[in-house]
Scaffold this motif. Structure first.
Motif, PDB file in Angstrom:
ATOM      1  N   ASP A 266       0.805  -1.219   0.000  1.00 53.99           N
ATOM      2  CA  ASP A 266       0.000   0.000   0.000  1.00 53.99           C
ATOM      3  C   ASP A 266       0.838   1.270   0.000  1.00 53.99           C
ATOM      4  O   ASP A 266       0.406   2.306  -0.493  1.00 53.99           O
ATOM      5  N   ILE A 267       2.024   1.229   0.585  1.00 55.94           N
ATOM      6  CA  ILE A 267       2.826   2.435   0.765  1.00 55.94           C
ATOM      7  C   ILE A 267       3.827   2.636  -0.368  1.00 55.94           C
ATOM      8  O   ILE A 267       4.423   3.699  -0.499  1.00 55.94           O
ATOM      9  N   ILE A 268       4.013   1.642  -1.219  1.00 51.07           N
ATOM     10  CA  ILE A 268       5.025   1.740  -2.278  1.00 51.07           C
ATOM     11  C   ILE A 268       4.747   2.910  -3.230  1.00 51.07           C
ATOM     12  O   ILE A 268       5.678   3.550  -3.724  1.00 51.07           O
ATOM     13  N   GLY A 269       3.475   3.230  -3.467  1.00 47.91           N
ATOM     14  CA  GLY A 269       3.154   4.364  -4.332  1.00 47.91           C
ATOM     15  C   GLY A 269       3.603   5.677  -3.722  1.00 47.91           C
ATOM     16  O   GLY A 269       4.188   6.538  -4.405  1.00 47.91           O
ATOM     17  N   VAL A 270       3.348   5.858  -2.433  1.00 44.02           N
ATOM     18  CA  VAL A 270       3.802   7.055  -1.714  1.00 44.02           C
ATOM     19  C   VAL A 270       5.328   7.102  -1.687  1.00 44.02           C
ATOM     20  O   VAL A 270       5.935   8.166  -1.859  1.00 44.02           O
ATOM     21  N   TYR A 271       5.955   5.941  -1.489  1.00 42.39           N
ATOM     22  CA  TYR A 271       7.416   5.823  -1.492  1.00 42.39           C
ATOM     23  C   TYR A 271       7.971   6.278  -2.844  1.00 42.39           C
ATOM     24  O   TYR A 271       8.948   7.040  -2.911  1.00 42.39           O
ATOM     25  N   GLY A 272       7.335   5.830  -3.921  1.00 40.22           N
ATOM     26  CA  GLY A 272       7.774   6.219  -5.263  1.00 40.22           C
ATOM     27  C   GLY A 272       7.635   7.712  -5.499  1.00 40.22           C
ATOM     28  O   GLY A 272       8.526   8.353  -6.086  1.00 40.22           O
ATOM     29  N   LYS A 273       6.524   8.292  -5.038  1.00 38.71           N
ATOM     30  CA  LYS A 273       6.339   9.740  -5.178  1.00 38.71           C
ATOM     31  C   LYS A 273       7.408  10.506  -4.415  1.00 38.71           C
ATOM     32  O   LYS A 273       7.890  11.548  -4.871  1.00 38.71           O
ATOM     33  N   SER A 274       7.793  10.004  -3.242  1.00 37.32           N
ATOM     34  CA  SER A 274       8.834  10.653  -2.448  1.00 37.32           C
ATOM     35  C   SER A 274      10.180  10.618  -3.163  1.00 37.32           C
ATOM     36  O   SER A 274      11.048  11.468  -2.919  1.00 37.32           O
ATOM     37  N   LEU A 275      10.354   9.641  -4.060  1.00 34.47           N
ATOM     38  CA  LEU A 275      11.575   9.553  -4.866  1.00 34.47           C
ATOM     39  C   LEU A 275      11.517  10.468  -6.090  1.00 34.47           C
ATOM     40  O   LEU A 275      12.453  10.495  -6.890  1.00 34.47           O
ATOM     41  N   GLY A 276      10.401  11.194  -6.234  1.00 37.85           N
ATOM     42  CA  GLY A 276      10.261  12.126  -7.344  1.00 37.85           C
ATOM     43  C   GLY A 276       9.607  11.538  -8.577  1.00 37.85           C
ATOM     44  O   GLY A 276       9.626  12.143  -9.654  1.00 37.85           O
ATOM     45  N   ILE A 277       9.008  10.360  -8.436  1.00 38.08           N
ATOM     46  CA  ILE A 277       8.344   9.702  -9.565  1.00 38.08           C
ATOM     47  C   ILE A 277       6.906  10.195  -9.657  1.00 38.08           C
ATOM     48  O   ILE A 277       6.213  10.316  -8.644  1.00 38.08           O
ATOM     49  N   SER A 278       6.426  10.464 -10.858  1.00 37.50           N
ATOM     50  CA  SER A 278       5.091  11.019 -11.078  1.00 37.50           C
ATOM     51  C   SER A 278       3.999  10.114 -10.516  1.00 37.50           C
ATOM     52  O   SER A 278       4.102   8.883 -10.567  1.00 37.50           O
ATOM     53  N   ALA A 279       2.934  10.750  -9.996  1.00 40.85           N
ATOM     54  CA  ALA A 279       1.787  10.001  -9.466  1.00 40.85           C
ATOM     55  C   ALA A 279       1.125   9.162 -10.548  1.00 40.85           C
ATOM     56  O   ALA A 279       0.532   8.121 -10.259  1.00 40.85           O
ATOM     57  N   ASP A 280       1.197   9.600 -11.797  1.00 44.33           N
ATOM     58  CA  ASP A 280       0.600   8.854 -12.902  1.00 44.33           C
ATOM     59  C   ASP A 280       1.317   7.529 -13.135  1.00 44.33           C
ATOM     60  O   ASP A 280       0.762   6.617 -13.742  1.00 44.33           O
ATOM     61  N   ILE A 281       2.553   7.433 -12.670  1.00 46.09           N
ATOM     62  CA  ILE A 281       3.325   6.180 -12.771  1.00 46.09           C
ATOM     63  C   ILE A 281       3.297   5.415 -11.454  1.00 46.09           C
ATOM     64  O   ILE A 281       3.054   4.201 -11.434  1.00 46.09           O
ATOM     65  N   SER A 282       3.513   6.126 -10.346  1.00 42.30           N
ATOM     66  CA  SER A 282       3.628   5.455  -9.046  1.00 42.30           C
ATOM     67  C   SER A 282       2.332   4.780  -8.610  1.00 42.30           C
ATOM     68  O   SER A 282       2.358   3.869  -7.778  1.00 42.30           O
ATOM     69  N   ALA A 394       8.702  13.549  12.699  1.00 46.07           N
ATOM     70  CA  ALA A 394      10.066  13.420  13.234  1.00 46.07           C
ATOM     71  C   ALA A 394      11.102  13.874  12.216  1.00 46.07           C
ATOM     72  O   ALA A 394      12.296  13.914  12.518  1.00 46.07           O
ATOM     73  N   HIS A 395      10.625  14.164  10.986  1.00 39.42           N
ATOM     74  CA  HIS A 395      11.476  14.696   9.906  1.00 39.42           C
ATOM     75  C   HIS A 395      12.650  13.771   9.576  1.00 39.42           C
ATOM     76  O   HIS A 395      13.736  14.234   9.230  1.00 39.42           O
ATOM     77  N   MET A 396      12.413  12.475   9.697  1.00 37.05           N
ATOM     78  CA  MET A 396      13.412  11.494   9.286  1.00 37.05           C
ATOM     79  C   MET A 396      13.323  11.321   7.769  1.00 37.05           C
ATOM     80  O   MET A 396      12.237  11.382   7.192  1.00 37.05           O
ATOM     81  N   HIS A 397      14.460  11.126   7.109  1.00 36.70           N
ATOM     82  CA  HIS A 397      14.448  10.890   5.665  1.00 36.70           C
ATOM     83  C   HIS A 397      13.552   9.688   5.372  1.00 36.70           C
ATOM     84  O   HIS A 397      13.602   8.673   6.072  1.00 36.70           O
ATOM     85  N   PHE A 398      12.731   9.808   4.330  1.00 31.95           N
ATOM     86  CA  PHE A 398      11.699   8.792   4.103  1.00 31.95           C
ATOM     87  C   PHE A 398      12.265   7.400   3.893  1.00 31.95           C
ATOM     88  O   PHE A 398      11.661   6.405   4.303  1.00 31.95           O
ATOM     89  N   GLN A 399      13.455   7.282   3.257  1.00 30.68           N
ATOM     90  CA  GLN A 399      14.032   5.950   3.055  1.00 30.68           C
ATOM     91  C   GLN A 399      14.516   5.344   4.368  1.00 30.68           C
ATOM     92  O   GLN A 399      14.334   4.147   4.613  1.00 30.68           O
ATOM     93  N   LEU A 400      15.111   6.173   5.216  1.00 27.00           N
ATOM     94  CA  LEU A 400      15.544   5.683   6.525  1.00 27.00           C
ATOM     95  C   LEU A 400      14.332   5.308   7.380  1.00 27.00           C
ATOM     96  O   LEU A 400      14.336   4.272   8.060  1.00 27.00           O
ATOM     97  N   ALA A 401      13.278   6.132   7.314  1.00 28.23           N
ATOM     98  CA  ALA A 401      12.051   5.834   8.061  1.00 28.23           C
ATOM     99  C   ALA A 401      11.453   4.512   7.608  1.00 28.23           C
ATOM    100  O   ALA A 401      10.994   3.705   8.438  1.00 28.23           O
ATOM    101  N   PHE A 402      11.460   4.267   6.311  1.00 27.70           N
ATOM    102  CA  PHE A 402      10.936   3.016   5.764  1.00 27.70           C
ATOM    103  C   PHE A 402      11.774   1.837   6.255  1.00 27.70           C
ATOM    104  O   PHE A 402      11.250   0.807   6.686  1.00 27.70           O
TER     105      PHE A 402
END
Length: 427
Positions: A266-282, A394-402
């Motif tokens: 469920d969260i992979i789409g949000v993860y992809g958007k955080s990486l700068g990938i378009s919502a139309d793809i993620s 907590a403003h942790m980087h999203f990849q570290l938080a994941f």
């Protein structure tokens, strides 16, 4: 096994397989609803949007034990019928929620759907586990997993195409300072209007399937009888569910497994958007995770228990989870997304192995034990909120938080596979 006996087993397996398809379709729709409701309801943070998964999965914690009571009173078949009708009602709640643009009402509908799924899962999982030998239960649940994950494979494509069409362009227009309040309102209302037809159709399908179950020959199974061991010695009767420590260790294993599964799916789409990938793809990334799970289920059907035990399969999957989550953290872009998607492969054989190991040897406590295992699904409610809090507040980087959210899940699953499932009290 005679042909008549084979047919008597195949028929309920097909019916329960259809139920698992429904579970998958409703559950994995969350991956689309998270970005959709964030856009349509004007939510400010991912943490708020993750309340979608919270509402869906927390229902299992509160409704699993009442579901067990309902099943004891009414039986598996009637419990399934009631669950499907509640599921249809929850789907219809989406219509007034869309009309009033009420995020709270959407969450109510999602919670009602989760309550229905709790009843259906509490009935279906032990049913498919004990309809044949417990040693091959992982294989049967893997077949059910194929049905579940095939639904999950197509739902992001169907729902994503309907709900998130031109999502990036709409987000840009809404954020544009030149867009007037009336134009913004019209855009949001058009987006929310996309809910009506799909959820009306789903309500009709669920109701029709309930009618089919009512007139089907789905047999009841008696799980209250004491089991007899292979050496023909009757197991000493236990007097309390708390005399089965492996059950509670298994329930917590389900808790962290579902947490990891929801994060990967469920969260992979949000993860992809955080990486700068378009919502139309993620919006399609959940399909990657579910495709990986399908591959794993096929492998499970082939190798369990002929080549490896379900315990060994669980251990291998936990190790793969540790490897993939580490690789996702150490990479970026599409490579990182692929490793998150590959967590689906690591997760694939976990439910089929954990569930039968958790309810093994429970005898007359099987229904209650199943309900306790189902309560563990609440892990899917908690973990996205932990991730959202670490990232947004907590403003942790999203990849570290994941990474720090998911890694402990696989480490505990590894422990359960190696030792936890063996822990028993002395009779």
């Amino acid at each position: 096994m005679t042909n008549q006996t084979q047919k008597s087993v195949i028929s309920p397996i097909v019916t329960i397989g259809a139920l698992f398809f429904i579970f998958g379709f409703v559950t994995w729709a969350n991956s689309t609803l998270i970005p959709f409701l964030k856009l349509a309801c004007g939510l400010k943070t991912d943490f708020e949007a993750f309340l979608v998964t919270f509402a869906s999965y927390i229902a299992y914690f509160f409704l699993a034990l009442p579901s067990s009571w309902i099943l004891r009173k009414l039986g598996f078949k009637n419990g399934i019928i009631i669950g499907l009708l509640i599921l249809a009602f929850g789907s219809l709640i989406f219509i007034p929620a869309a009309n009033t643009r009420s995020f709270g009402l959407f969450l109510t509908g999602i919670f009602i759907q989760g309550a229905a799924l709790s009843l259906l899962q509490t009935a279906s999982n032990p049913y498919i586990s004990i309809i044949g030998p417990i040693e091959s239960a992982a294989k049967r649940i893997s077949i059910m997993g194929l049905c579940n994950k095939f639904a999950g494979l197509i739902v992001p494509i169907i729902m994503g195409t309907i709900f998130l069409k031109n999502a990036s362009a709409i987000e840009t227009k809404i954020a544009d300072a030149a867009t007037t309040v009336l134009e913004r309102e019209a855009l949001l209302q058009e987006v929310l209007g996309r809910v009506h037809t799909p959820y009306i159709v789903l309500a009709i399908v669920f109701s029709a399937f309930a009618l089919f179950i009512k007139y089907s020959n789905l047999p009841e199974v008696d799980v209250d009888k004491e089991e007899v061991l292979a050496d023909n010695e009757v197991r000493v009767t236990k007097t309390s569910i708390f005399q089965f420590p492996h059950l509670f260790l298994g329930a917590f294993c389900i808790f962290v497994y579902v947490a990891a599964e929801v994060m990967a799916g469920d969260i992979i789409g949000v993860y992809g958007k955080s990486l700068g990938i378009s919502a139309d793809i993620s919006k399609y990334f959940t399909t990657l995770t579910l495709a990986s799970m399908l591959v794993g289920y096929v492998i499970g059907i082939i190798v369990i228990p002929k080549y490896i035990t379900q315990q060994a399969a669980l251990k291998i999957c936990a190790i793969l989870g540790v490897i993939f989550i580490t690789a996702a953290y150490l990479t970026t872009g599409y490579t990182s997304v692929v490793f998150v998607g590959l967590l689906g492969l690591a997760n694939s054989l976990m439910w089929p192995a954990i569930f039968p190991l958790g309810i093994k040897d429970l005898g007359k406590f099987t229904k209650t034990g199943s309900a306790i295992m189902i309560m563990g699904i609440a892990g899917g409610a908690i973990w996205p909120l932990i991730y959202g809090y670490l990232k947004d507040y907590a403003h942790m980087h999203f990849q570290l938080a994941f990474f720090v959210s998911v890694l402990p899940c696989y480490l505990y699953i590894w422990f359960f596979a190696a030792r936890g499932h063996k822990i028993r009290t002395k009779s």
